[in-house]
Design a protein around this motif. Sequence first.
Motif, PDB file in Angstrom:
ATOM      1  N   GLN A   1      -6.350  12.191   3.425  1.00  0.00           N
ATOM      2  CA  GLN A   1      -5.468  11.036   3.314  1.00  0.00           C
ATOM      3  C   GLN A   1      -5.883  10.218   2.098  1.00  0.00           C
ATOM      4  O   GLN A   1      -7.079  10.060   1.823  1.00  0.00           O
ATOM      5  CB  GLN A   1      -5.537  10.162   4.560  1.00  0.00           C
ATOM      6  N   VAL A   2      -4.895   9.722   1.369  1.00  0.00           N
ATOM      7  CA  VAL A   2      -5.155   8.768   0.298  1.00  0.00           C
ATOM      8  C   VAL A   2      -4.370   7.507   0.602  1.00  0.00           C
ATOM      9  O   VAL A   2      -3.218   7.570   1.038  1.00  0.00           O
ATOM     10  CB  VAL A   2      -4.784   9.334  -1.104  1.00  0.00           C
ATOM     11  N   VAL A   3      -5.036   6.378   0.423  1.00  0.00           N
ATOM     12  CA  VAL A   3      -4.406   5.071   0.567  1.00  0.00           C
ATOM     13  C   VAL A   3      -4.738   4.278  -0.690  1.00  0.00           C
ATOM     14  O   VAL A   3      -5.905   4.162  -1.067  1.00  0.00           O
ATOM     15  CB  VAL A   3      -4.922   4.312   1.814  1.00  0.00           C
TER      16      VAL A   3
ATOM     17  N   ARG B   1       0.826  -1.211   0.000  1.00  0.00           N
ATOM     18  CA  ARG B   1       0.000   0.000   0.000  1.00  0.00           C
ATOM     19  C   ARG B   1       0.852   1.248   0.000  1.00  0.00           C
ATOM     20  O   ARG B   1       1.960   1.279   0.502  1.00  0.00           O
ATOM     21  CB  ARG B   1      -0.926  -0.009   1.204  1.00  0.00           C
ATOM     22  N   ILE B   2       0.243   2.283  -0.567  1.00  0.00           N
ATOM     23  CA  ILE B   2       0.805   3.632  -0.558  1.00  0.00           C
ATOM     24  C   ILE B   2      -0.099   4.469   0.324  1.00  0.00           C
ATOM     25  O   ILE B   2      -1.324   4.397   0.188  1.00  0.00           O
ATOM     26  CB  ILE B   2       0.838   4.229  -1.984  1.00  0.00           C
ATOM     27  N   GLU B   3       0.488   5.244   1.218  1.00  0.00           N
ATOM     28  CA  GLU B   3      -0.284   6.135   2.086  1.00  0.00           C
ATOM     29  C   GLU B   3       0.314   7.528   2.020  1.00  0.00           C
ATOM     30  O   GLU B   3       1.514   7.695   2.196  1.00  0.00           O
ATOM     31  CB  GLU B   3      -0.270   5.638   3.533  1.00  0.00           C
ATOM     32  N   LYS B   4      -0.530   8.514   1.761  1.00  0.00           N
ATOM     33  CA  LYS B   4      -0.110   9.919   1.731  1.00  0.00           C
ATOM     34  C   LYS B   4      -1.163  10.737   2.463  1.00  0.00           C
ATOM     35  O   LYS B   4      -2.360  10.440   2.386  1.00  0.00           O
ATOM     36  CB  LYS B   4      -0.002  10.449   0.293  1.00  0.00           C
TER      37      LYS B   4
ATOM     38  N   GLY C   1       3.362   9.555  -7.930  1.00  0.00           N
ATOM     39  CA  GLY C   1       2.159  10.188  -8.455  1.00  0.00           C
ATOM     40  C   GLY C   1       1.254  10.718  -7.365  1.00  0.00           C
ATOM     41  O   GLY C   1       0.729  11.833  -7.463  1.00  0.00           O
ATOM     42  N   TRP C   2       1.070   9.943  -6.306  1.00  0.00           N
ATOM     43  CA  TRP C   2       0.207  10.407  -5.216  1.00  0.00           C
ATOM     44  C   TRP C   2       0.825  11.572  -4.469  1.00  0.00           C
ATOM     45  O   TRP C   2       0.113  12.477  -4.021  1.00  0.00           O
ATOM     46  CB  TRP C   2      -0.167   9.262  -4.262  1.00  0.00           C
TER      47      TRP C   2
END
Length: 150
Positions: free
Chosen positions: A110-112, A4-7, A134-135
């Motif tokens: 937040q985006v996951v 996962r990517i978390e921003k 990208g995120w």
Amino acid sequence: MSDRIEKSIEINAPVSRVWRALTDYREFGEWFRVKIGGPFVAGEISRGHITWPGYEHLTWEVVVQRLEPERYFSFTWHPYAVDPAKDYSQETPTLVEFTLEPTATGTLLQVVESGFDKVPSERRAEAFRMNEGGWAQQMGNIETYVTEKP
């Protein structure tokens, strides 16, 4: 590599403004750089053309999963699906989730993106790397968009 990517980013704007930028398809398209054909509707495909320089030849396609006003927006898609000659439809898509929380000075966004473990191994690392960057870019884009167009 993670699954996962978390921003996250705190935006100096009310939740209602960030929500509109996130879920109004025209506003989303401006900061995300995609021209989308119509509103986001849960359970439906949303399609458009990428307007990011160098990627204009690509179609953008997601399946909207959930819209919980001013709190949660999610969709599935095929990450870094940039080869127009390849059919990605048989791959398991990743899930992109946006959550919004009010803060003392605005909104925590937040985006996951999760599910990279299901992306085919031959393209998993590149898809993760490209979406990780990208995120980070897109979180900056929405912040700039919201603060410049209140």
